[in-house]
Design a protein around this motif. Structure first.
Motif, PDB file in Angstrom:
ATOM      1  N   ALA A  49       0.828  -1.214   0.000  1.00 59.73           N
ATOM      2  CA  ALA A  49       0.000   0.000   0.000  1.00 59.73           C
ATOM      3  C   ALA A  49       0.858   1.258   0.000  1.00 59.73           C
ATOM      4  CB  ALA A  49      -0.933  -0.004   1.208  1.00 59.73           C
ATOM      5  N   ALA A  50       1.941   1.246   0.771  1.00 65.03           N
ATOM      6  CA  ALA A  50       2.825   2.413   0.810  1.00 65.03           C
ATOM      7  C   ALA A  50       3.524   2.603  -0.531  1.00 65.03           C
ATOM      8  CB  ALA A  50       3.847   2.261   1.922  1.00 65.03           C
ATOM      9  N   LEU A  51       3.908   1.502  -1.164  1.00 62.83           N
ATOM     10  CA  LEU A  51       4.544   1.601  -2.476  1.00 62.83           C
ATOM     11  C   LEU A  51       3.568   2.173  -3.503  1.00 62.83           C
ATOM     12  CD1 LEU A  51       6.984   0.885  -4.341  1.00 62.83           C
ATOM     13  CD2 LEU A  51       5.816  -1.280  -4.748  1.00 62.83           C
ATOM     14  N   GLY A  52       2.355   1.665  -3.522  1.00 60.77           N
ATOM     15  CA  GLY A  52       1.359   2.183  -4.453  1.00 60.77           C
ATOM     16  C   GLY A  52       1.008   3.632  -4.182  1.00 60.77           C
ATOM     17  N   GLY A  53       0.901   3.995  -2.890  1.00 65.40           N
ATOM     18  CA  GLY A  53       0.620   5.384  -2.542  1.00 65.40           C
ATOM     19  C   GLY A  53       1.745   6.319  -2.965  1.00 65.40           C
ATOM     20  N   GLY A  54       2.976   5.877  -2.787  1.00 67.25           N
ATOM     21  CA  GLY A  54       4.118   6.700  -3.200  1.00 67.25           C
ATOM     22  C   GLY A  54       4.160   6.902  -4.699  1.00 67.25           C
ATOM     23  N   ILE A  55       3.868   5.843  -5.441  1.00 67.91           N
ATOM     24  CA  ILE A  55       3.838   5.967  -6.902  1.00 67.91           C
ATOM     25  C   ILE A  55       2.706   6.896  -7.330  1.00 67.91           C
ATOM     26  CG2 ILE A  55       3.374   4.695  -9.036  1.00 67.91           C
ATOM     27  CD1 ILE A  55       4.859   2.320  -7.743  1.00 67.91           C
ATOM     28  N   GLY A  56       1.540   6.752  -6.698  1.00 64.37           N
ATOM     29  CA  GLY A  56       0.413   7.621  -7.034  1.00 64.37           C
ATOM     30  C   GLY A  56       0.687   9.078  -6.718  1.00 64.37           C
ATOM     31  N   MET A  57       1.314   9.332  -5.573  1.00 66.46           N
ATOM     32  CA  MET A  57       1.638  10.719  -5.226  1.00 66.46           C
ATOM     33  C   MET A  57       2.672  11.295  -6.183  1.00 66.46           C
ATOM     34  SD  MET A  57       1.826  10.944  -1.142  1.00 66.46           S
ATOM     35  CE  MET A  57       1.092   9.616  -0.249  1.00 66.46           C
ATOM     36  N   ILE A  94      -3.451   4.988   4.974  1.00 66.99           N
ATOM     37  CA  ILE A  94      -3.768   4.995   6.404  1.00 66.99           C
ATOM     38  C   ILE A  94      -4.815   3.936   6.731  1.00 66.99           C
ATOM     39  CG2 ILE A  94      -4.787   6.389   8.250  1.00 66.99           C
ATOM     40  CD1 ILE A  94      -3.339   8.796   6.982  1.00 66.99           C
ATOM     41  N   TYR A  95      -5.796   3.740   5.847  1.00 65.35           N
ATOM     42  CA  TYR A  95      -6.779   2.668   6.044  1.00 65.35           C
ATOM     43  C   TYR A  95      -6.090   1.310   6.075  1.00 65.35           C
ATOM     44  CZ  TYR A  95     -10.414   6.093   4.950  1.00 65.35           C
ATOM     45  OH  TYR A  95     -11.230   7.188   4.940  1.00 65.35           O
ATOM     46  N   THR A  96      -5.125   1.103   5.203  1.00 65.27           N
ATOM     47  CA  THR A  96      -4.374  -0.149   5.197  1.00 65.27           C
ATOM     48  C   THR A  96      -3.584  -0.305   6.489  1.00 65.27           C
ATOM     49  OG1 THR A  96      -4.183   0.042   2.802  1.00 65.27           O
ATOM     50  CG2 THR A  96      -2.741  -1.531   3.887  1.00 65.27           C
ATOM     51  N   LEU A  97      -3.032   0.785   6.995  1.00 61.08           N
ATOM     52  CA  LEU A  97      -2.327   0.729   8.272  1.00 61.08           C
ATOM     53  C   LEU A  97      -3.259   0.306   9.397  1.00 61.08           C
ATOM     54  CD1 LEU A  97       0.163   1.350  10.078  1.00 61.08           C
ATOM     55  CD2 LEU A  97      -0.698   3.689  10.225  1.00 61.08           C
ATOM     56  N   VAL A  98      -4.467   0.844   9.412  1.00 61.63           N
ATOM     57  CA  VAL A  98      -5.441   0.470  10.443  1.00 61.63           C
ATOM     58  C   VAL A  98      -5.789  -1.008  10.354  1.00 61.63           C
ATOM     59  CG1 VAL A  98      -7.817   0.827  11.219  1.00 61.63           C
ATOM     60  CG2 VAL A  98      -6.371   2.787  10.704  1.00 61.63           C
ATOM     61  N   PHE A  99      -6.022  -1.501   9.132  1.00 60.48           N
ATOM     62  CA  PHE A  99      -6.336  -2.926   8.961  1.00 60.48           C
ATOM     63  C   PHE A  99      -5.156  -3.804   9.367  1.00 60.48           C
ATOM     64  CE2 PHE A  99      -9.524  -1.578   5.574  1.00 60.48           C
ATOM     65  CZ  PHE A  99     -10.563  -1.589   6.485  1.00 60.48           C
ATOM     66  N   ALA A 100      -3.938  -3.369   9.065  1.00 67.41           N
ATOM     67  CA  ALA A 100      -2.762  -4.145   9.456  1.00 67.41           C
ATOM     68  C   ALA A 100      -2.608  -4.186  10.971  1.00 67.41           C
ATOM     69  CB  ALA A 100      -1.507  -3.549   8.812  1.00 67.41           C
ATOM     70  N   ILE A 101      -2.862  -3.073  11.647  1.00 71.01           N
ATOM     71  CA  ILE A 101      -2.777  -3.052  13.105  1.00 71.01           C
ATOM     72  C   ILE A 101      -3.842  -3.952  13.715  1.00 71.01           C
ATOM     73  CG2 ILE A 101      -3.136  -1.569  15.121  1.00 71.01           C
ATOM     74  CD1 ILE A 101      -1.660   0.629  13.587  1.00 71.01           C
ATOM     75  N   ILE A 102      -5.047  -3.928  13.145  1.00 71.51           N
ATOM     76  CA  ILE A 102      -6.109  -4.823  13.634  1.00 71.51           C
ATOM     77  C   ILE A 102      -5.710  -6.279  13.446  1.00 71.51           C
ATOM     78  CG2 ILE A 102      -8.464  -5.619  13.160  1.00 71.51           C
ATOM     79  CD1 ILE A 102      -9.184  -2.680  12.627  1.00 71.51           C
TER      80      ILE A 102
END
Length: 110
Positions: A49-57, A94-102
């Motif tokens: 998710a972070a990789l995709g977000g970085g590419i999108g940004m 951030i949504y992916t981070l929340v799901f990963a923490i859960i």
């Protein structure tokens, strides 16, 4: 690139490491395996998710810069639109981070 792969696989080794509460001859229980795989899935999912977000940004920023270079009068409008797009992209990470923490700490799979 090789250093990143070594670091990644080292982190996987730490994530899959079991607690030291079992003796050497005991088998790993199903709960330990589910916990280890939940941690692995959370880490890998967050990395993707972070990789995709970085590419999108990066694409959003490049498009805004290109548009501003072509028409400088629209620079403020493009910058506002770019910031909204970057905020939406970051919200998905951030949504992916929340799901990963859960998945790692609450662990609904047990």
């Amino acid at each position: 690139m090789k250093k990143l792969l070594v670091l990644f696989f080292t982190c996987i080794g730490f994530a899959l490491a079991a607690d030291v509460k079992a003796s050497v001859g005991d088998n790993i229980t199903g709960a330990d395996l589910v916990m280890a795989l939940s941690i692995l899935a959370g880490v890998v999912g967050l990395g993707i998710a972070a990789l995709g977000g970085g590419i999108g940004m990066g694409h959003a920023a490049a498009a805004a810069i290109s548009g501003t270079a072509r028409n400088p009068a629209l620079g403020a409008k493009l910058q506002t639109t770019m910031f909204i797009a970057i905020a939406l992209i970051e919200a998905q990470v951030i949504y992916t981070l929340v799901f990963a923490i859960i998945a790692m700490f609450v662990n609904p799979y047990l």
